[in-house]
Write a protein that holds these residues in place. Structure first.
Motif, PDB file in Angstrom:
ATOM      1  N   SER A 195       0.837  -1.200   0.000  1.00 27.46           N
ATOM      2  CA  SER A 195       0.000   0.000   0.000  1.00 27.46           C
ATOM      3  C   SER A 195       0.870   1.246   0.000  1.00 27.46           C
ATOM      4  O   SER A 195       0.572   2.237  -0.690  1.00 27.46           O
ATOM      5  CB  SER A 195      -0.915   0.001   1.229  1.00 27.46           C
ATOM      6  OG  SER A 195      -1.855  -1.040   1.161  1.00 27.46           O
ATOM      7  N   VAL A 196       1.966   1.208   0.745  1.00 23.42           N
ATOM      8  CA  VAL A 196       2.913   2.319   0.767  1.00 23.42           C
ATOM      9  C   VAL A 196       3.733   2.366  -0.511  1.00 23.42           C
ATOM     10  O   VAL A 196       3.842   3.408  -1.174  1.00 23.42           O
ATOM     11  CB  VAL A 196       3.842   2.198   1.999  1.00 23.42           C
ATOM     12  CG1 VAL A 196       4.969   3.231   1.919  1.00 23.42           C
ATOM     13  CG2 VAL A 196       3.055   2.376   3.282  1.00 23.42           C
ATOM     14  N   ALA A 197       4.327   1.211  -0.887  1.00 25.65           N
ATOM     15  CA  ALA A 197       5.253   1.187  -2.025  1.00 25.65           C
ATOM     16  C   ALA A 197       4.565   1.505  -3.345  1.00 25.65           C
ATOM     17  O   ALA A 197       5.119   2.226  -4.190  1.00 25.65           O
ATOM     18  CB  ALA A 197       5.930  -0.184  -2.099  1.00 25.65           C
ATOM     19  N   VAL A 198       3.362   0.976  -3.553  1.00 27.89           N
ATOM     20  CA  VAL A 198       2.646   1.233  -4.805  1.00 27.89           C
ATOM     21  C   VAL A 198       2.169   2.683  -4.859  1.00 27.89           C
ATOM     22  O   VAL A 198       2.217   3.323  -5.923  1.00 27.89           O
ATOM     23  CB  VAL A 198       1.467   0.252  -4.960  1.00 27.89           C
ATOM     24  CG1 VAL A 198       0.582   0.650  -6.137  1.00 27.89           C
ATOM     25  CG2 VAL A 198       1.984  -1.167  -5.155  1.00 27.89           C
ATOM     26  N   THR A 199       1.730   3.218  -3.740  1.00 30.52           N
ATOM     27  CA  THR A 199       1.280   4.611  -3.727  1.00 30.52           C
ATOM     28  C   THR A 199       2.413   5.555  -4.103  1.00 30.52           C
ATOM     29  O   THR A 199       2.233   6.467  -4.930  1.00 30.52           O
ATOM     30  CB  THR A 199       0.729   4.986  -2.336  1.00 30.52           C
ATOM     31  OG1 THR A 199      -0.379   4.132  -2.022  1.00 30.52           O
ATOM     32  CG2 THR A 199       0.262   6.434  -2.302  1.00 30.52           C
ATOM     33  N   THR A 200       3.576   5.360  -3.532  1.00 30.58           N
ATOM     34  CA  THR A 200       4.711   6.232  -3.865  1.00 30.58           C
ATOM     35  C   THR A 200       5.179   6.022  -5.298  1.00 30.58           C
ATOM     36  O   THR A 200       5.637   6.972  -5.947  1.00 30.58           O
ATOM     37  CB  THR A 200       5.874   5.984  -2.893  1.00 30.58           C
ATOM     38  OG1 THR A 200       6.243   4.599  -2.914  1.00 30.58           O
ATOM     39  CG2 THR A 200       5.473   6.366  -1.471  1.00 30.58           C
ATOM     40  N   MET A 201       5.071   4.791  -5.796  1.00 27.92           N
ATOM     41  CA  MET A 201       5.463   4.552  -7.186  1.00 27.92           C
ATOM     42  C   MET A 201       4.521   5.270  -8.150  1.00 27.92           C
ATOM     43  O   MET A 201       4.963   5.883  -9.129  1.00 27.92           O
ATOM     44  CB  MET A 201       5.476   3.053  -7.489  1.00 27.92           C
ATOM     45  CG  MET A 201       5.871   2.724  -8.936  1.00 27.92           C
ATOM     46  SD  MET A 201       5.888   0.956  -9.293  1.00 27.92           S
ATOM     47  CE  MET A 201       4.151   0.547  -9.135  1.00 27.92           C
ATOM     48  N   ILE A 202       3.218   5.219  -7.887  1.00 27.33           N
ATOM     49  CA  ILE A 202       2.251   5.897  -8.740  1.00 27.33           C
ATOM     50  C   ILE A 202       2.472   7.407  -8.715  1.00 27.33           C
ATOM     51  O   ILE A 202       2.303   8.103  -9.728  1.00 27.33           O
ATOM     52  CB  ILE A 202       0.819   5.542  -8.299  1.00 27.33           C
ATOM     53  CG1 ILE A 202       0.520   4.078  -8.645  1.00 27.33           C
ATOM     54  CG2 ILE A 202      -0.208   6.445  -8.963  1.00 27.33           C
ATOM     55  CD1 ILE A 202       0.576   3.760 -10.133  1.00 27.33           C
ATOM     56  N   GLY A 316      14.026   1.225  -5.539  1.00 23.65           N
ATOM     57  CA  GLY A 316      13.346   1.842  -4.405  1.00 23.65           C
ATOM     58  C   GLY A 316      12.424   0.940  -3.632  1.00 23.65           C
ATOM     59  O   GLY A 316      11.758   1.393  -2.701  1.00 23.65           O
ATOM     60  N   GLY A 317      12.337  -0.343  -4.000  1.00 24.30           N
ATOM     61  CA  GLY A 317      11.514  -1.275  -3.241  1.00 24.30           C
ATOM     62  C   GLY A 317      10.059  -1.321  -3.629  1.00 24.30           C
ATOM     63  O   GLY A 317       9.218  -1.752  -2.836  1.00 24.30           O
TER      64      GLY A 317
END
Length: 391
Positions: A195-202, A316-317
């Protein structure tokens, strides 16, 4: 006032519906897919059923009594398993069932070889001997750990006269020992992490549309109309950035709420700081898009930004959780804006995350880095725009 009007115009004007759908639907689906498929990588627990162990206690009566009293006290503290009776010599400690061997030693060892029991332990004057089934590694490790703890406990009871009950009126040995469970700090599960990693990627993909904020005015032939209007270039620039920031912040908040209430993702109990970290990354993404557009041109900047996004996501993970092993790859991850932003968010939610800037918490370091690079990109874009006749 002009800045706010231009920002509102950005909010009210539908730019690219397909991109807006992508910004909302894609992360929600990615969180579900990655969080489900890769959930095993975040599961630090292994389900183990009742571990059954044969034992025989012989020799010194004091050693035998100490063994059985130690296990009995452990039952009283942990509760054992429901329905277990101590009168039948079956004793359960934290899911381990000790059955007193009613057969000879060789027969007990054969029971272990045949898989009927995990192991066979003998407790006597010479110490503890344990025969384990090496085909069952996890359960064997549990039993060996418990026996080692008992051995240490027994040694202390012999060394301390009070614990051994040598002094008249001394307390029982069990009162001199205390066992405490240490709870590890909370960690994200797969849904929480992605939830964190995908949000920052988007958020990084915002830079693709941000590079077109000024270019779209040229394409629609409205750039000259803006220049002759009673507004300055600085107001146009600030209004565009403000409108884009508010628009994308709204979508990011929707993603956070959807992941929280649809999937139960943990975003912590400090939503203000979470929002500040995310807002700083949005500013960074907008600045990256605008700066690249002015420095490289709109066509070339698109390919460059896409390359930057993919590399940032890889290091970035975004696809897998980074582990700092001190190797070259671990050092590369520190260069990714997604790495320090993810660390900042995880620090707000769970704490205990190492900061890329010494003496500063990870969340404040993320905000500082995002805003610092944003200033550099915006300064470059403003400098180039001022030297141009148009926008």
């Amino acid at each position: 006032m002009n800045v706010w009007r231009i920002a509102m115009k950005e909010l009210m004007t539908s730019r690219d519906p397909a991109m807006l759908i992508f910004m909302l639907a894609t992360p929600v689906l990615l969180i579900l897919i990655l969080g489900s498929v890769l959930s095993g990588n975040f599961n630090g627990k292994e389900a183990v059923g009742t571990v059954r162990v044969l034992y025989s206690a012989s020799g010194d009566e004091a050693a035998k009594e100490h063994w059985e009293s130690w296990i009995g006290r452990s039952i009283d503290e942990t509760g054992g398993l429901e329905g277990t009776e101590r009168g039948d010599r079956e004793i359960i400690v934290k899911g381990i069932a000790f059955d007193e061997a009613k057969m000879g030693e060789q027969a007990a060892i054969d029971e272990v070889k045949n898989g009927g029991y995990i192991g066979y332990a003998t407790i006597g004057d010479e110490g503890i001997r344990y025969y384990g089934n090496d085909r069952i590694g996890a359960e064997n490790a549990i039993v060996q750990g418990l026996l080692s703890a008992y051995a240490d406990h027994r040694k202390l009871s012999l060394v301390l006269p009070e614990a051994a009950g040598a002094a008249e009126g001394a307390a029982s040995s069990g009162e001199h020992f205390e066992t405490r469970m240490l709870q590890a700090p909370p960690k994200p599960n797969a849904i929480d992490y992605y939830s964190v990693a995908v949000t920052t990627m988007i958020i990084m993909y915002i830079s693709m549309t941000a590079g077109l904020l000024i270019e779209n005015e040229r394409v629609r032939h409205t750039a000259n109309r803006l220049l002759v209007a009673p507004v300055t270039k600085a107001e146009i620039f600030a209004g565009k950035i403000t409108g884009s920031l508010l628009l994308h912040l709204f979508f990011v908040i929707l993603i956070v709420l959807l992941s929280k209430y649809m999937y139960g993702a943990d975003w912590g109990d400090n939503p203000v700081m979470v929002l500040l970290v995310l807002a700083s990354q949005i500013v960074f993404a907008i600045s990256l898009g605008l700066g690249s557009s002015y420095m490289l041109g709109s066509k070339a900047s698109g390919a460059v930004i896409m390359t930057i996004i993919q590399l940032a996501a890889l290091f970035g993970g975004s696809y897998f959780q980074n582990v700092d092993n001190g190797d070259f790859f671990s050092k590369l991850t520190r260069l990714s804006p997604l790495d320090w932003t993810n660390d900042g968010l995880l620090s707000v939610i769970y704490g205990g995350v190492e900061s890329p800037i010494g003496g500063m918490s990870a969340e404040y370091a993320a905000i500082l880095l995002n805003m610092g690079f944003s200033v550099l990109f915006l300064a470059a874009a403003i400098g180039i725009m001022r030297r141009k006749e148009g926008l």
